[in-house]
Design a protein around this motif. Sequence first.
Motif, mmCIF file in Angstrom:
data_model
loop_
_atom_site.group_PDB
_atom_site.id
_atom_site.type_symbol
_atom_site.label_atom_id
_atom_site.label_comp_id
_atom_site.label_asym_id
_atom_site.label_seq_id
_atom_site.Cartn_x
_atom_site.Cartn_y
_atom_site.Cartn_z
ATOM 1 N N GLU A 103 0.828 -1.207 0.000
ATOM 2 C CA GLU A 103 0.000 0.000 0.000
ATOM 3 C C GLU A 103 0.864 1.260 0.000
ATOM 4 O O GLU A 103 0.511 2.252 -0.633
ATOM 5 N N GLY A 104 1.993 1.200 0.689
ATOM 6 C CA GLY A 104 2.891 2.348 0.737
ATOM 7 C C GLY A 104 3.429 2.734 -0.624
ATOM 8 O O GLY A 104 3.794 3.892 -0.856
ATOM 9 N N ALA A 105 3.480 1.780 -1.539
ATOM 10 C CA ALA A 105 4.015 2.048 -2.873
ATOM 11 C C ALA A 105 3.015 2.792 -3.766
ATOM 12 O O ALA A 105 3.416 3.593 -4.608
ATOM 13 N N PHE A 106 1.712 2.529 -3.601
ATOM 14 C CA PHE A 106 0.740 3.211 -4.468
ATOM 15 C C PHE A 106 -0.021 4.327 -3.770
ATOM 16 O O PHE A 106 -0.556 5.222 -4.422
ATOM 17 N N GLU A 107 -0.038 4.320 -2.441
ATOM 18 C CA GLU A 107 -0.821 5.301 -1.690
ATOM 19 C C GLU A 107 -0.472 6.757 -2.020
ATOM 20 O O GLU A 107 -1.374 7.595 -2.107
ATOM 21 N N PRO A 108 0.813 7.103 -2.244
ATOM 22 C CA PRO A 108 1.132 8.502 -2.561
ATOM 23 C C PRO A 108 0.457 9.013 -3.845
ATOM 24 O O PRO A 108 0.327 10.221 -4.033
ATOM 25 N N PRO A 165 -13.948 -1.830 -2.922
ATOM 26 C CA PRO A 165 -13.154 -3.021 -2.597
ATOM 27 C C PRO A 165 -12.486 -3.693 -3.799
ATOM 28 O O PRO A 165 -11.405 -4.257 -3.659
ATOM 29 N N VAL A 166 -13.077 -3.624 -4.973
ATOM 30 C CA VAL A 166 -12.458 -4.227 -6.160
ATOM 31 C C VAL A 166 -11.208 -3.440 -6.543
ATOM 32 O O VAL A 166 -10.138 -4.015 -6.768
ATOM 33 N N SER A 167 -11.317 -2.134 -6.589
ATOM 34 C CA SER A 167 -10.156 -1.300 -6.936
ATOM 35 C C SER A 167 -9.035 -1.472 -5.918
ATOM 36 O O SER A 167 -7.867 -1.565 -6.285
ATOM 37 N N ARG A 168 -9.399 -1.531 -4.650
ATOM 38 C CA ARG A 168 -8.390 -1.714 -3.589
ATOM 39 C C ARG A 168 -7.671 -3.060 -3.778
ATOM 40 O O ARG A 168 -6.451 -3.125 -3.715
ATOM 41 N N ALA A 169 -8.425 -4.117 -4.045
ATOM 42 C CA ALA A 169 -7.820 -5.441 -4.248
ATOM 43 C C ALA A 169 -6.915 -5.428 -5.481
ATOM 44 O O ALA A 169 -5.807 -5.982 -5.453
ATOM 45 N N LEU A 170 -7.367 -4.794 -6.560
ATOM 46 C CA LEU A 170 -6.564 -4.747 -7.789
ATOM 47 C C LEU A 170 -5.289 -3.935 -7.610
ATOM 48 O O LEU A 170 -4.225 -4.336 -8.083
ATOM 49 N N LEU A 171 -5.384 -2.795 -6.943
ATOM 50 C CA LEU A 171 -4.178 -1.982 -6.715
ATOM 51 C C LEU A 171 -3.179 -2.727 -5.834
ATOM 52 O O LEU A 171 -1.976 -2.693 -6.088
ATOM 53 N N ARG A 172 -3.679 -3.398 -4.822
ATOM 54 C CA ARG A 172 -2.792 -4.177 -3.953
ATOM 55 C C ARG A 172 -2.099 -5.290 -4.739
ATOM 56 O O ARG A 172 -0.885 -5.455 -4.656
ATOM 57 N N MET A 173 -2.871 -6.052 -5.476
ATOM 58 C CA MET A 173 -2.322 -7.188 -6.210
ATOM 59 C C MET A 173 -1.329 -6.726 -7.278
ATOM 60 O O MET A 173 -0.227 -7.275 -7.402
ATOM 61 N N SER A 174 -1.696 -5.727 -8.042
ATOM 62 C CA SER A 174 -0.847 -5.265 -9.139
ATOM 63 C C SER A 174 0.424 -4.607 -8.624
ATOM 64 O O SER A 174 1.500 -4.775 -9.209
ATOM 65 N N THR A 175 0.318 -3.871 -7.534
ATOM 66 C CA THR A 175 1.508 -3.251 -6.954
ATOM 67 C C THR A 175 2.445 -4.326 -6.419
ATOM 68 O O THR A 175 3.667 -4.228 -6.580
ATOM 69 N N TYR A 176 1.886 -5.363 -5.819
ATOM 70 C CA TYR A 176 2.716 -6.488 -5.374
ATOM 71 C C TYR A 176 3.460 -7.083 -6.573
ATOM 72 O O TYR A 176 4.659 -7.353 -6.499
ATOM 73 N N LYS A 231 -10.013 3.297 -15.589
ATOM 74 C CA LYS A 231 -9.227 4.498 -15.889
ATOM 75 C C LYS A 231 -8.422 4.920 -14.658
ATOM 76 O O LYS A 231 -7.246 5.291 -14.765
ATOM 77 N N PHE A 232 -9.058 4.871 -13.513
ATOM 78 C CA PHE A 232 -8.410 5.206 -12.242
ATOM 79 C C PHE A 232 -7.261 4.233 -11.960
ATOM 80 O O PHE A 232 -6.139 4.649 -11.651
ATOM 81 N N ILE A 233 -7.541 2.939 -12.105
ATOM 82 C CA ILE A 233 -6.538 1.888 -11.872
ATOM 83 C C ILE A 233 -5.341 2.099 -12.808
ATOM 84 O O ILE A 233 -4.185 2.043 -12.383
ATOM 85 N N ASN A 234 -5.612 2.351 -14.073
ATOM 86 C CA ASN A 234 -4.559 2.568 -15.059
ATOM 87 C C ASN A 234 -3.667 3.743 -14.651
ATOM 88 O O ASN A 234 -2.435 3.640 -14.699
ATOM 89 N N GLY A 235 -4.273 4.839 -14.249
ATOM 90 C CA GLY A 235 -3.515 6.025 -13.865
ATOM 91 C C GLY A 235 -2.632 5.797 -12.649
ATOM 92 O O GLY A 235 -1.448 6.178 -12.636
ATOM 93 N N ILE A 236 -3.182 5.161 -11.629
ATOM 94 C CA ILE A 236 -2.421 4.908 -10.395
ATOM 95 C C ILE A 236 -1.281 3.930 -10.680
ATOM 96 O O ILE A 236 -0.147 4.131 -10.229
ATOM 97 N N LEU A 237 -1.562 2.875 -11.433
ATOM 98 C CA LEU A 237 -0.520 1.885 -11.717
ATOM 99 C C LEU A 237 0.562 2.432 -12.641
ATOM 100 O O LEU A 237 1.734 2.065 -12.505
ATOM 101 N N ASP A 238 0.209 3.335 -13.567
ATOM 102 C CA ASP A 238 1.233 3.984 -14.404
ATOM 103 C C ASP A 238 2.233 4.731 -13.521
ATOM 104 O O ASP A 238 3.446 4.623 -13.713
ATOM 105 N N LYS A 239 1.725 5.494 -12.561
ATOM 106 C CA LYS A 239 2.598 6.262 -11.661
ATOM 107 C C LYS A 239 3.402 5.341 -10.747
ATOM 108 O O LYS A 239 4.585 5.576 -10.490
#
Length: 146
Positions: A65-70, A81-92, A123-131
């Motif tokens: 979470e520390g990696a994507f939270e900023p 909850p779906v976006s949170r699970a996806l961001l966690r998994m993809s960041t891992y 769109k949100f997931i894509n933007g956060i994961l790009d950064k």
Amino acid sequence: MTVTASARRKARHYAMQALYQWQMAGASLNAIEAEFRTDNDMSKTDVDYFHDLFQGVAKNLDEVEGAFEPHLDRNIDDLDPVSRALLRMSTYELKNRIDVPYKVVINEAVALAKKFGPTDAFKFINGILDKTAADLRAAEVKADKQ
């Protein structure tokens, strides 16, 4: 079993659902994983990858979470909850599975967000994961843009 793209895709699909269940129900990791292995046809799934994603996210949650939270424009608890699970998994995956190209990680997350997430969550997931990828895989992202 030879690991195929579709076996990895199924592993991500189930890992995202397992993470969703874990954050909603709070059951033990082992109980959820056992349930998924019993209730789903895992014959065409990369079960080792499923295990790594699911257990890895849960056991390294603060770091993940520390990696994507900023890059979030809201509190992590305000994410659906779906976006949170996806961001966690993809960041891992971005942090720990450098054998998988960052674009594959992002594309898979976007596809799952389109299928399971709220409208336009992809769109949100894509933007956060790009950064996040630019932070975690700076050399790979830079080389890709050249």
